[in-house]
Write a protein that holds these residues in place. Sequence first.
Motif, PDB file in Angstrom:
ATOM      1  N   VAL A 171       0.856  -1.192   0.000  1.00  0.00           N
ATOM      2  CA  VAL A 171       0.000   0.000   0.000  1.00  0.00           C
ATOM      3  C   VAL A 171       0.885   1.233   0.000  1.00  0.00           C
ATOM      4  O   VAL A 171       1.820   1.331   0.805  1.00  0.00           O
ATOM      5  CB  VAL A 171      -0.923   0.024   1.232  1.00  0.00           C
ATOM      6  N   GLY A 172       0.603   2.159  -0.891  1.00  0.00           N
ATOM      7  CA  GLY A 172       1.423   3.357  -0.963  1.00  0.00           C
ATOM      8  C   GLY A 172       0.609   4.614  -1.175  1.00  0.00           C
ATOM      9  O   GLY A 172      -0.547   4.569  -1.600  1.00  0.00           O
ATOM     10  N   PHE A 173       1.246   5.737  -0.860  1.00  0.00           N
ATOM     11  CA  PHE A 173       0.652   7.057  -1.093  1.00  0.00           C
ATOM     12  C   PHE A 173       1.675   7.935  -1.792  1.00  0.00           C
ATOM     13  O   PHE A 173       2.871   7.870  -1.499  1.00  0.00           O
ATOM     14  CB  PHE A 173       0.251   7.725   0.221  1.00  0.00           C
ATOM     15  N   GLY A 206       0.100  -2.105 -10.842  1.00  0.00           N
ATOM     16  CA  GLY A 206      -0.630  -1.780  -9.619  1.00  0.00           C
ATOM     17  C   GLY A 206      -2.005  -1.218  -9.926  1.00  0.00           C
ATOM     18  O   GLY A 206      -2.463  -1.219 -11.067  1.00  0.00           O
ATOM     19  N   ARG A 207      -2.654  -0.702  -8.889  1.00  0.00           N
ATOM     20  CA  ARG A 207      -3.995  -0.145  -9.046  1.00  0.00           C
ATOM     21  C   ARG A 207      -4.147   1.071  -8.141  1.00  0.00           C
ATOM     22  O   ARG A 207      -3.765   1.030  -6.971  1.00  0.00           O
ATOM     23  CB  ARG A 207      -5.051  -1.181  -8.671  1.00  0.00           C
ATOM     24  N   VAL A 208      -4.672   2.148  -8.688  1.00  0.00           N
ATOM     25  CA  VAL A 208      -5.021   3.316  -7.871  1.00  0.00           C
ATOM     26  C   VAL A 208      -6.325   3.022  -7.149  1.00  0.00           C
ATOM     27  O   VAL A 208      -7.330   2.695  -7.782  1.00  0.00           O
ATOM     28  CB  VAL A 208      -5.151   4.584  -8.733  1.00  0.00           C
ATOM     29  N   VAL A 209      -6.297   3.118  -5.836  1.00  0.00           N
ATOM     30  CA  VAL A 209      -7.493   2.866  -5.037  1.00  0.00           C
ATOM     31  C   VAL A 209      -8.379   4.097  -5.010  1.00  0.00           C
ATOM     32  O   VAL A 209      -9.592   4.024  -5.232  1.00  0.00           O
ATOM     33  CB  VAL A 209      -7.114   2.451  -3.600  1.00  0.00           C
ATOM     34  N   LYS A 210      -7.778   5.256  -4.748  1.00  0.00           N
ATOM     35  CA  LYS A 210      -8.571   6.487  -4.660  1.00  0.00           C
ATOM     36  C   LYS A 210      -7.630   7.677  -4.583  1.00  0.00           C
ATOM     37  O   LYS A 210      -6.417   7.533  -4.384  1.00  0.00           O
ATOM     38  CB  LYS A 210      -9.471   6.466  -3.427  1.00  0.00           C
ATOM     39  N   THR A 211      -8.210   8.843  -4.761  1.00  0.00           N
ATOM     40  CA  THR A 211      -7.499  10.088  -4.505  1.00  0.00           C
ATOM     41  C   THR A 211      -8.104  10.725  -3.262  1.00  0.00           C
ATOM     42  O   THR A 211      -9.316  10.673  -3.051  1.00  0.00           O
ATOM     43  CB  THR A 211      -7.622  11.061  -5.695  1.00  0.00           C
ATOM     44  N   GLU A 253       8.751  -0.775  -7.085  1.00  0.00           N
ATOM     45  CA  GLU A 253       8.989  -0.242  -8.422  1.00  0.00           C
ATOM     46  C   GLU A 253       8.021   0.889  -8.746  1.00  0.00           C
ATOM     47  O   GLU A 253       8.395   1.884  -9.382  1.00  0.00           O
ATOM     48  CB  GLU A 253       8.871  -1.360  -9.458  1.00  0.00           C
ATOM     49  N   ILE A 254       6.788   0.752  -8.310  1.00  0.00           N
ATOM     50  CA  ILE A 254       5.814   1.822  -8.526  1.00  0.00           C
ATOM     51  C   ILE A 254       6.234   3.078  -7.768  1.00  0.00           C
ATOM     52  O   ILE A 254       6.241   4.185  -8.318  1.00  0.00           O
ATOM     53  CB  ILE A 254       4.407   1.373  -8.064  1.00  0.00           C
ATOM     54  N   ALA A 255       6.588   2.901  -6.495  1.00  0.00           N
ATOM     55  CA  ALA A 255       6.975   4.051  -5.671  1.00  0.00           C
ATOM     56  C   ALA A 255       8.185   4.771  -6.262  1.00  0.00           C
ATOM     57  O   ALA A 255       8.213   6.009  -6.343  1.00  0.00           O
ATOM     58  CB  ALA A 255       7.267   3.583  -4.249  1.00  0.00           C
ATOM     59  N   LEU A 256       9.177   4.018  -6.687  1.00  0.00           N
ATOM     60  CA  LEU A 256      10.381   4.632  -7.252  1.00  0.00           C
ATOM     61  C   LEU A 256      10.096   5.284  -8.601  1.00  0.00           C
ATOM     62  O   LEU A 256      10.634   6.353  -8.915  1.00  0.00           O
ATOM     63  CB  LEU A 256      11.484   3.581  -7.391  1.00  0.00           C
ATOM     64  N   ALA A 257       9.250   4.652  -9.402  1.00  0.00           N
ATOM     65  CA  ALA A 257       8.887   5.244 -10.697  1.00  0.00           C
ATOM     66  C   ALA A 257       8.161   6.567 -10.501  1.00  0.00           C
ATOM     67  O   ALA A 257       8.380   7.535 -11.244  1.00  0.00           O
ATOM     68  CB  ALA A 257       8.030   4.269 -11.494  1.00  0.00           C
TER      69      ALA A 257
END
Length: 350
Positions: A189-191, A229-234, A251-255
């Motif tokens: 899970v990331g933001f 990945g998938r965007v959950v919400k804004t 990889e998503i976070a670094l990208a």
Amino acid sequence: MQNSDPLDSAELSQASARRIASRLDQEILGEQRVLTASELAESAGVDERFVRDYWQSLGLPIAGENRVAFTNADADAVREIAEAAREQGWDEATVRTLVRSVGHTMDRIALWQLEALVDNVARMEGLTDVAARFKVMHNLPDLLPVLESQLTHAWRRQLAVWAGRYVIEFAGQDSSTNLDSELPLPRAVGFIDIVQFTQRTTQLGSHDLAVFVQNFEAKARDLVTDHGGRVVKTIGDAVMFIADEARQGAEIALALAERWREPHLEVDGKPVAVRISLVWGRVLSRFGDVFGPSVNLAARLVALAEPGDVLIDPETRDVLAGNPDYLLTAGQPQSVQGVGIVTPWSLARS
């Protein structure tokens, strides 16, 4: 759309506006409103409480008891969900959730589509916002077929993706074991959060602010999707995303961090700075959202990150530690609200 009604805000009286709204209502719904709530219930073979629960779950205003506000298609929809509930053994809570999922999502989609069309007309034809809205209303019935078909197509594609994910992810797992104490889904899970968003956007006009927010979300969503990945919400100026694997999340976070280091991503001539967090843990997926301690921790960590940084927690660090592609650097222990003392780790490419 063939009509003789003027569709210009400057020309409309309240009576004319109501007449045009009524015509648009019938053209969009495809038929007239001919039923009261009690008549709808009788036609659908359910009681009035079921009708009112259904309508409330859709997120629509509940009509007065004797008001003619429903169409025969409304009765068909209520009858269909009631019959499915009986056949499938769905309880009231499940029916409400299913209906609410559609109502909540369709409300957002309908508004999103209308605003996109208004923005396009305003930009392409040089109209004011008000004039653009009336122009869109004039053309809207003609756009229904393509908007509806795209909606159905996208829903089938998304449902197919989720069905495939479920089959693959849970293959080989013991379906007879029910661990109520453990959240079911392991996820990263990331933001990603814009630094000083309020200060950076205070001077922007409505159009420029809308473009900035839309571009930020679109670029974030595209990067997350491109990496699986998938965007959950804004949430305001932040985007929440998830991934099925810890490395995928990294990889998503670094990208994302690398993308916003590019000099052309600017507001008012100044580069946009972001901060990012990532936490690996188990979550509960409900209502199109995810919940759990790892979600709360990720939300707290992003607030601690410096501009351009990706922060992770010690458990996520342990999962990624054996990967030579990553440089992991410990920070100072910090008190995290609702969590306690946590040592954040910085994630970077080695």
